[in-house]
Design an enzyme around this catalytic site. Structure first.
Site, PDB file in Angstrom:
ATOM      1  N   ASP A   1       0.843  -1.213   0.000  1.00 51.14           N
ATOM      2  CA  ASP A   1       0.000   0.000   0.000  1.00 51.14           C
ATOM      3  C   ASP A   1       0.871   1.255   0.000  1.00 51.14           C
ATOM      4  O   ASP A   1       0.561   2.251  -0.640  1.00 51.14           O
ATOM      5  CB  ASP A   1      -0.894   0.057   1.255  1.00 51.14           C
ATOM      6  CG  ASP A   1      -1.831  -1.122   1.312  1.00 51.14           C
ATOM      7  OD1 ASP A   1      -2.024  -1.735   0.243  1.00 51.14           O
ATOM      8  OD2 ASP A   1      -2.328  -1.434   2.405  1.00 51.14           O
TER       9      ASP A   1
ATOM     10  N   LEU B   1       5.734  -1.707  -5.930  1.00 52.21           N
ATOM     11  CA  LEU B   1       7.046  -1.836  -6.580  1.00 52.21           C
ATOM     12  C   LEU B   1       6.974  -1.813  -8.103  1.00 52.21           C
ATOM     13  O   LEU B   1       7.999  -1.716  -8.767  1.00 52.21           O
ATOM     14  CB  LEU B   1       7.748  -3.109  -6.094  1.00 52.21           C
ATOM     15  CG  LEU B   1       8.185  -3.076  -4.622  1.00 52.21           C
ATOM     16  CD1 LEU B   1       8.510  -4.481  -4.137  1.00 52.21           C
ATOM     17  CD2 LEU B   1       9.403  -2.174  -4.428  1.00 52.21           C
TER      18      LEU B   1
ATOM     19  N   TYR C   1       6.861 -16.189 -15.839  1.00 53.73           N
ATOM     20  CA  TYR C   1       7.524 -15.910 -14.555  1.00 53.73           C
ATOM     21  C   TYR C   1       9.040 -16.077 -14.685  1.00 53.73           C
ATOM     22  O   TYR C   1       9.820 -15.238 -14.227  1.00 53.73           O
ATOM     23  CB  TYR C   1       6.969 -16.894 -13.522  1.00 53.73           C
ATOM     24  CG  TYR C   1       7.477 -16.695 -12.123  1.00 53.73           C
ATOM     25  CD1 TYR C   1       6.978 -15.662 -11.341  1.00 53.73           C
ATOM     26  CD2 TYR C   1       8.441 -17.540 -11.577  1.00 53.73           C
ATOM     27  CE1 TYR C   1       7.440 -15.470 -10.048  1.00 53.73           C
ATOM     28  CE2 TYR C   1       8.903 -17.359 -10.291  1.00 53.73           C
ATOM     29  CZ  TYR C   1       8.395 -16.328  -9.523  1.00 53.73           C
ATOM     30  OH  TYR C   1       8.851 -16.143  -8.247  1.00 53.73           O
TER      31      TYR C   1
ATOM     32  N   THR D   1      15.938 -23.309  -3.959  1.00 49.17           N
ATOM     33  CA  THR D   1      15.161 -24.494  -4.331  1.00 49.17           C
ATOM     34  C   THR D   1      13.765 -24.370  -3.703  1.00 49.17           C
ATOM     35  O   THR D   1      13.409 -23.319  -3.166  1.00 49.17           O
ATOM     36  CB  THR D   1      15.902 -25.754  -3.834  1.00 49.17           C
ATOM     37  OG1 THR D   1      15.209 -26.901  -4.305  1.00 49.17           O
ATOM     38  CG2 THR D   1      15.974 -25.827  -2.306  1.00 49.17           C
ATOM     39  N   ASN D   2      12.968 -25.459  -3.701  1.00 50.27           N
ATOM     40  CA  ASN D   2      11.638 -25.451  -3.059  1.00 50.27           C
ATOM     41  C   ASN D   2      11.802 -25.130  -1.580  1.00 50.27           C
ATOM     42  O   ASN D   2      12.626 -25.755  -0.905  1.00 50.27           O
ATOM     43  CB  ASN D   2      10.992 -26.849  -3.112  1.00 50.27           C
ATOM     44  CG  ASN D   2      10.860 -27.361  -4.513  1.00 50.27           C
ATOM     45  OD1 ASN D   2      10.407 -26.661  -5.389  1.00 50.27           O
ATOM     46  ND2 ASN D   2      11.286 -28.597  -4.722  1.00 50.27           N
TER      47      ASN D   2
HETATM   48  N1  LIG Z   1       8.333 -20.074  -1.870  1.00 51.04           N
HETATM   49  C1  LIG Z   1       9.192 -20.823  -2.554  1.00 51.04           C
HETATM   50  O1  LIG Z   1       9.153 -22.076  -2.513  1.00 51.04           O
HETATM   51  C2  LIG Z   1      10.274 -20.158  -3.384  1.00 51.04           C
HETATM   52  C3  LIG Z   1      11.231 -20.983  -3.984  1.00 51.04           C
HETATM   53  C4  LIG Z   1      12.242 -20.405  -4.749  1.00 51.04           C
HETATM   54  C5  LIG Z   1      12.270 -19.019  -4.912  1.00 51.04           C
HETATM   55  N2  LIG Z   1      11.337 -18.242  -4.318  1.00 51.04           N
HETATM   56  C6  LIG Z   1      11.410 -16.784  -4.577  1.00 51.04           C
HETATM   57  O2  LIG Z   1      11.363 -16.026  -3.394  1.00 51.04           O
HETATM   58  C7  LIG Z   1      10.715 -14.784  -3.642  1.00 51.04           C
HETATM   59  C8  LIG Z   1       9.628 -14.572  -2.615  1.00 51.04           C
HETATM   60  O3  LIG Z   1       8.701 -15.658  -2.670  1.00 51.04           O
HETATM   61  P1  LIG Z   1       7.664 -15.947  -1.494  1.00 51.04           P
HETATM   62  O4  LIG Z   1       7.375 -17.391  -1.530  1.00 51.04           O
HETATM   63  O5  LIG Z   1       8.109 -15.299  -0.248  1.00 51.04           O
HETATM   64  O6  LIG Z   1       6.384 -15.177  -2.071  1.00 51.04           O
HETATM   65  P2  LIG Z   1       5.202 -14.500  -1.240  1.00 51.04           P
HETATM   66  O7  LIG Z   1       5.048 -15.159   0.076  1.00 51.04           O
HETATM   67  O8  LIG Z   1       4.008 -14.465  -2.163  1.00 51.04           O
HETATM   68  O9  LIG Z   1       5.723 -13.016  -1.025  1.00 51.04           O
HETATM   69  C9  LIG Z   1       5.814 -12.112  -2.077  1.00 51.04           C
HETATM   70  C10 LIG Z   1       5.787 -10.725  -1.516  1.00 51.04           C
HETATM   71  O10 LIG Z   1       5.901  -9.795  -2.603  1.00 51.04           O
HETATM   72  C11 LIG Z   1       5.024  -8.722  -2.360  1.00 51.04           C
HETATM   73  N3  LIG Z   1       4.603  -8.073  -3.603  1.00 51.04           N
HETATM   74  C12 LIG Z   1       4.064  -8.650  -4.696  1.00 51.04           C
HETATM   75  N4  LIG Z   1       3.762  -7.712  -5.601  1.00 51.04           N
HETATM   76  C13 LIG Z   1       4.136  -6.503  -5.078  1.00 51.04           C
HETATM   77  C14 LIG Z   1       4.082  -5.168  -5.533  1.00 51.04           C
HETATM   78  N5  LIG Z   1       3.585  -4.853  -6.739  1.00 51.04           N
HETATM   79  N6  LIG Z   1       4.551  -4.184  -4.714  1.00 51.04           N
HETATM   80  C15 LIG Z   1       5.038  -4.474  -3.485  1.00 51.04           C
HETATM   81  N7  LIG Z   1       5.115  -5.733  -3.004  1.00 51.04           N
HETATM   82  C16 LIG Z   1       4.668  -6.727  -3.799  1.00 51.04           C
HETATM   83  C17 LIG Z   1       3.831  -9.339  -1.668  1.00 51.04           C
HETATM   84  O11 LIG Z   1       3.145  -8.333  -0.993  1.00 51.04           O
HETATM   85  P3  LIG Z   1       1.680  -8.555  -0.313  1.00 51.04           P
HETATM   86  O12 LIG Z   1       1.998  -9.136   1.025  1.00 51.04           O
HETATM   87  O13 LIG Z   1       1.092  -7.219  -0.269  1.00 51.04           O
HETATM   88  O14 LIG Z   1       0.957  -9.509  -1.235  1.00 51.04           O
HETATM   89  C18 LIG Z   1       4.505 -10.359  -0.767  1.00 51.04           C
HETATM   90  O15 LIG Z   1       4.851  -9.773   0.467  1.00 51.04           O
HETATM   91  C19 LIG Z   1      10.192 -14.860  -5.077  1.00 51.04           C
HETATM   92  O16 LIG Z   1      11.090 -14.194  -5.910  1.00 51.04           O
HETATM   93  C20 LIG Z   1      10.205 -16.335  -5.395  1.00 51.04           C
HETATM   94  O17 LIG Z   1      10.437 -16.613  -6.750  1.00 51.04           O
HETATM   95  C21 LIG Z   1      10.328 -18.764  -3.548  1.00 51.04           C
END
Ligand SMILES: NC(=O)c1ccc[n+]([C@@H]2O[C@H](COP(=O)([O-])OP(=O)(O)OC[C@H]3O[C@@H](n4cnc5c(N)ncnc54)[C@H](OP(=O)(O)O)[C@@H]3O)[C@@H](O)[C@H]2O)c1
Length: 320
Positions: free
Chosen positions: A42, A46, A141, A169-170
């Protein structure tokens, strides 16, 4: 680590409410000299490059850990490829360019092992990036993430800025998504076995043969690795972050059942698709840098289940 650098003082963590971002904030809370900067969506969207530039100019962070992204499962990725590509490219380019303009010393971008080519050899090595066609279901993506990774690499090459990336990784751990259809395999198994136990079901059927092998890293280990990488003087442009250890889905399901206390039968359904036979990262580069995961899978699973129960109990369970 040899010749470790001091941690930068003012660190901006994007996506701090997300699974990765919140783990990074927990980890940085242990560093008394670090001033943590966060901004909710909010306050700072980004994808809005002008707002991002102004934020960087006024807050002047010393470093950024970029854990924000539009993320989602296969269905969401397949349905909204435009938003997955454009939002993620915009977020990455806005932040990396604003960081350069504000003379941010260090930028750590988050990639993912899911952006390596679909048929890359296992274990996945860093060199595999861009060596073949991408997995169709998350192509948008992956393309956006590759732009972020490459922009960091080019910033380093062209302007001498220490901008680099990690390829996790996952992940599993607190703050995961437990949506019945859209969640990843581990949270899906936790939820299914918990609900089967509650309902007194005699058997749980898992999709596929149970033979595909997968790797899982606790998100608190990832957060520790990211903080570590921020102090490596000359890190690789991108480095895998994982355990390098994999297990079959059936073994993982048995471990989940044990942690949850589910005592019924576990059956497989080989008529359902298995997906890739094996997905595991080569973590030799990370080990050479001196970092090794510390959270044992069973221990991590047990604590994650406790978080699941607590999040469920307090109506904070994420299921989107
Ligand atoms: N989870 C996995 O298994 C995994 C594995 C490998 C890599 N990764 C990488 O780690 C990173 C984070 O993943 P995650 O699992 O933590 O995802 P997540 O829980 O969905 O968190 C993503 C965050 O990004 C914020 N966001 C999205 N769009 C935005 C915008 N326009 N402006 C500001 N903030 C924004 C979201 O804000 P809101 O809270 O407001 O929605 C949320 O806090 C990603 O790059 C992902 O590819 C994750």
């Amino acid at each position: 680590m040899t010749h470790a650098q001091r941690l930068p003082r003012r660190i901006f963590v994007t996506g701090h409410r997300g699974m990765v971002g919140s783990a990074v904030c927990r980890r940085l809370a242990a560093e008394s000299e670090v001033e943590l900067l966060t901004a909710s969506r909010d306050a700072l969207d980004l994808t809005d490059s002008q707002a991002v530039l102004e934020y960087f100019q006024s807050e002047k962070p010393d470093a950024v850990i970029f854990a924000a992204a539009r993320v989602g499962g296969i269905v969401a990725n397949d349905t909204y490829p435009v938003e997955f590509l454009s939002d993620n490219v915009q977020m990455a380019t806005a932040a990396i360019e604003a960081a350069k303009a504000a003379e941010v010393e260090r930028f750590l971008f988050l990639g993912s092992t899911c952006i390596y080519p679909r048929d890359a050899a296992q274990p996945l090595r860093e060199e595999a990036l861009l060596s073949g066609p991408l997995e169709q279901t998350n192509e948008a993506y992956a393309l956006a993430k590759i732009v972020g990774l490459k922009l960091c690499q080019y910033m380093r090459k062209q302007y001498g800025l220490m901008y680099h990336s990690a390829m996790p990784t996952n992940l599993y751990g607190p703050g995961d998504n437990y949506h019945p259809e859209h969640s990843h395999v581990l949270p899906a198994l936790i939820r299914r076995f918990h609900e089967a136990k509650e309902a007194g079901l005699e058997e749980v059927v898992i999709w596929g043969s149970g033979r595909p092998r997968r790797e899982f890293l606790h998100v608190d280990d990832l957060a520790d690795a990211l903080v570590y990488l921020l102090q490596v003087p000359d890190p690789p442009d991108w480095v895998n972050v994982g355990t390098g250890q994999d297990a079959t889905i059936l073994e993982v399901a048995r471990a989940v059942a044990e942690v949850v206390g589910y005592e019924g039968q576990i059956e497989t359904d080989p008529t359902r698709p298995d997906g890739t036979p094996r997905k595991v990262t080569d973590v030799s580069r990370l080990h050479e840098l001196g970092w090794h995961h510390t959270i044992d899978f069973r221990d991590g699973l047990a604590s994650t289940y406790q978080h699941y129960l607590a999040e469920r109990e307090s109506d904070r369970l994420r299921a989107v």
